[in-house]
Scaffold this motif. Sequence first.
Motif, short mmCIF file in Angstrom:
data_model
loop_
_atom_site.label_atom_id
_atom_site.label_comp_id
_atom_site.label_asym_id
_atom_site.label_seq_id
_atom_site.Cartn_x
_atom_site.Cartn_y
_atom_site.Cartn_z
N LYS A 106 -15.86 -9.84 0.85
CA LYS A 106 -16.82 -8.60 0.08
C LYS A 106 -15.98 -8.24 -0.95
O LYS A 106 -14.81 -8.04 -1.20
N TYR A 107 -16.72 -7.52 -1.86
CA TYR A 107 -16.40 -6.89 -2.90
C TYR A 107 -15.16 -5.78 -2.69
O TYR A 107 -15.58 -4.87 -1.82
N HIS A 108 -14.05 -5.74 -3.30
CA HIS A 108 -13.16 -4.92 -2.96
C HIS A 108 -12.67 -4.60 -1.67
O HIS A 108 -12.17 -3.61 -0.99
N GLN A 109 -12.75 -5.70 -0.64
CA GLN A 109 -12.89 -5.31 0.73
C GLN A 109 -11.46 -5.07 1.38
O GLN A 109 -11.29 -4.04 2.16
N VAL A 110 -10.27 -5.49 0.94
CA VAL A 110 -9.03 -5.43 1.38
C VAL A 110 -8.80 -3.96 1.03
O VAL A 110 -8.24 -2.94 1.73
N LYS A 111 -9.06 -3.74 -0.40
CA LYS A 111 -8.77 -2.23 -0.80
C LYS A 111 -9.62 -1.45 -0.26
O LYS A 111 -9.11 0.09 0.16
N ARG A 112 -10.68 -1.51 0.31
CA ARG A 112 -11.72 -0.73 0.85
C ARG A 112 -11.17 -0.55 2.48
O ARG A 112 -11.48 0.89 2.89
N MET A 113 -10.79 -1.36 2.93
CA MET A 113 -10.11 -1.16 4.33
C MET A 113 -8.96 -0.56 4.51
O MET A 113 -9.10 0.56 5.38
N PHE A 114 -8.10 -0.47 3.40
CA PHE A 114 -6.99 0.43 3.60
C PHE A 114 -7.30 1.86 3.19
O PHE A 114 -6.76 2.62 3.83
N VAL A 125 0.82 -1.24 0.07
CA VAL A 125 0.11 0.06 0.01
C VAL A 125 0.63 1.19 -0.01
O VAL A 125 2.08 1.05 0.47
N SER A 126 0.27 2.42 -0.33
CA SER A 126 0.83 3.67 -0.57
C SER A 126 1.06 4.17 1.20
O SER A 126 0.30 3.88 2.01
N GLY A 127 2.11 4.95 1.21
CA GLY A 127 2.22 5.38 2.53
C GLY A 127 2.71 4.43 3.75
O GLY A 127 2.91 3.11 3.33
N LEU A 128 3.00 5.02 4.92
CA LEU A 128 3.41 4.01 6.18
C LEU A 128 2.34 3.60 6.91
O LEU A 128 1.65 4.61 7.65
N VAL A 129 2.11 2.24 6.86
CA VAL A 129 0.92 1.95 7.91
C VAL A 129 1.31 1.87 9.25
O VAL A 129 2.40 0.97 9.77
N ARG A 130 1.12 2.77 10.27
CA ARG A 130 1.26 2.91 11.59
C ARG A 130 0.74 1.55 12.38
O ARG A 130 -0.29 1.01 11.98
N LYS A 131 1.25 1.35 13.56
CA LYS A 131 0.70 0.26 14.40
C LYS A 131 -0.74 0.57 14.76
O LYS A 131 -1.53 -0.15 14.86
N GLU A 132 -1.01 1.80 14.96
CA GLU A 132 -2.49 2.12 15.26
C GLU A 132 -3.45 2.00 14.40
O GLU A 132 -4.41 1.68 14.67
N THR A 133 -2.84 2.45 13.15
CA THR A 133 -3.94 1.88 12.04
C THR A 133 -4.12 0.38 11.86
O THR A 133 -5.26 -0.16 11.68
N SER A 134 -3.13 -0.41 12.04
CA SER A 134 -3.21 -1.83 12.00
C SER A 134 -4.31 -2.29 13.12
O SER A 134 -4.89 -3.23 12.88
N LYS A 135 -3.84 -1.78 14.21
CA LYS A 135 -4.76 -2.17 15.18
C LYS A 135 -6.40 -1.86 15.13
O LYS A 135 -7.42 -2.79 15.46
N LEU A 136 -6.57 -0.61 14.36
CA LEU A 136 -7.99 -0.42 14.05
C LEU A 136 -8.54 -1.39 12.95
O LEU A 136 -9.68 -1.77 13.17
N ILE A 137 -7.67 -1.67 11.96
CA ILE A 137 -8.24 -2.52 10.97
C ILE A 137 -8.60 -3.85 11.48
O ILE A 137 -9.36 -4.51 11.14
N CYS A 138 -7.76 -4.41 12.45
CA CYS A 138 -7.80 -5.56 13.02
C CYS A 138 -8.92 -5.79 13.91
O CYS A 138 -9.43 -6.85 14.02
N ARG A 139 -9.45 -4.72 14.56
CA ARG A 139 -10.72 -4.71 15.25
C ARG A 139 -12.16 -4.54 14.38
O ARG A 139 -12.93 -5.17 14.95
N GLY A 140 -11.86 -4.15 13.19
CA GLY A 140 -13.02 -4.23 12.34
C GLY A 140 -13.15 -2.58 11.68
O GLY A 140 -13.10 -1.78 12.60
N VAL A 141 -13.60 -2.70 10.54
CA VAL A 141 -13.53 -1.37 9.92
C VAL A 141 -14.95 -1.38 9.39
O VAL A 141 -15.49 -2.11 8.65
N ASP A 142 -15.50 0.18 9.70
CA ASP A 142 -16.82 0.40 9.24
C ASP A 142 -16.86 0.98 7.68
O ASP A 142 -16.30 1.93 7.49
N LEU A 143 -17.41 0.13 6.66
CA LEU A 143 -17.00 0.30 5.37
C LEU A 143 -18.72 0.91 4.75
O LEU A 143 -18.78 0.78 3.70
#
Length: 239
Positions: free
Chosen positions: A185-193, A135-153
């Motif tokens: 889900k459709y484009h799920q990983v892309k939408r999560m990031f 992915v573009s940019g630097l994924v910080r630990k805080e972002t990883s934690k939020l993604i791992c908890r579940g993302v409202d899309l």
Amino acid sequence: MERLQKILQKAGVASRRKAEDLIKAGRVKVNGEVVTVLGSKADFSDEIMVDNKKIKSENKVYYLLYKPEGYVSTTDDQYNRLTVVDLIPVEEKVFPIGRLDYNTSGALILTNDGDFANALMHPKFKLEKQYTVKVSGLVRKETSKLICRGVDLGNFKTQPAKIFDVKYDDKKENTTLTIVITEGKYHQVKRMFAKFDHDVLRLKRDRYGCVDLKGLNKGDYRRLKIHEVKKLWNLSENG
């Protein structure tokens, strides 16, 4: 007697949803009569034809494909693009279980077993899919934690995920990592990031349930081993 769309699915003609489309389009005949009503029943002893070609029951087959970029995950494409079925020149009429985007590579299972496909795709079974993502940019630990908890899309919230093997490139401009999700889900990983302003530059599915790409190069395929099919069934039923 079984529903006509299920017979078409069992015969390897198409997935159940695609079979329903064939019926509604008037492309299916039973004993010489066009059938357009969903839910109509028939038997393999009947003469069932799709596009004036008689169908027959096939042995169930299961393949793992290392899908390259530039192929669509379908049996045919309205824009005449290459499909994943073009990469598996087998006699049986197989179809992909789920899909990988046109520009996404990786593990894709194809079969003519509709019940198996439905079991693996059913959302309640939470079958793991593992991806390598750049992915573009630097994924910080805080972002990883939020993604791992579940993302409202918007239309749904993702299930908990796992992220590991996070690495930054030499110029500290992009991030490569591994993510494991239990949905598709459709484009799920892309939408999560994208939710955190990270564009997905490259995406590869390394593992689908218990099956990985070991020993395969892009465009290669192999038959699943009996124990792999059984384990996927078990994972789908007990996941």
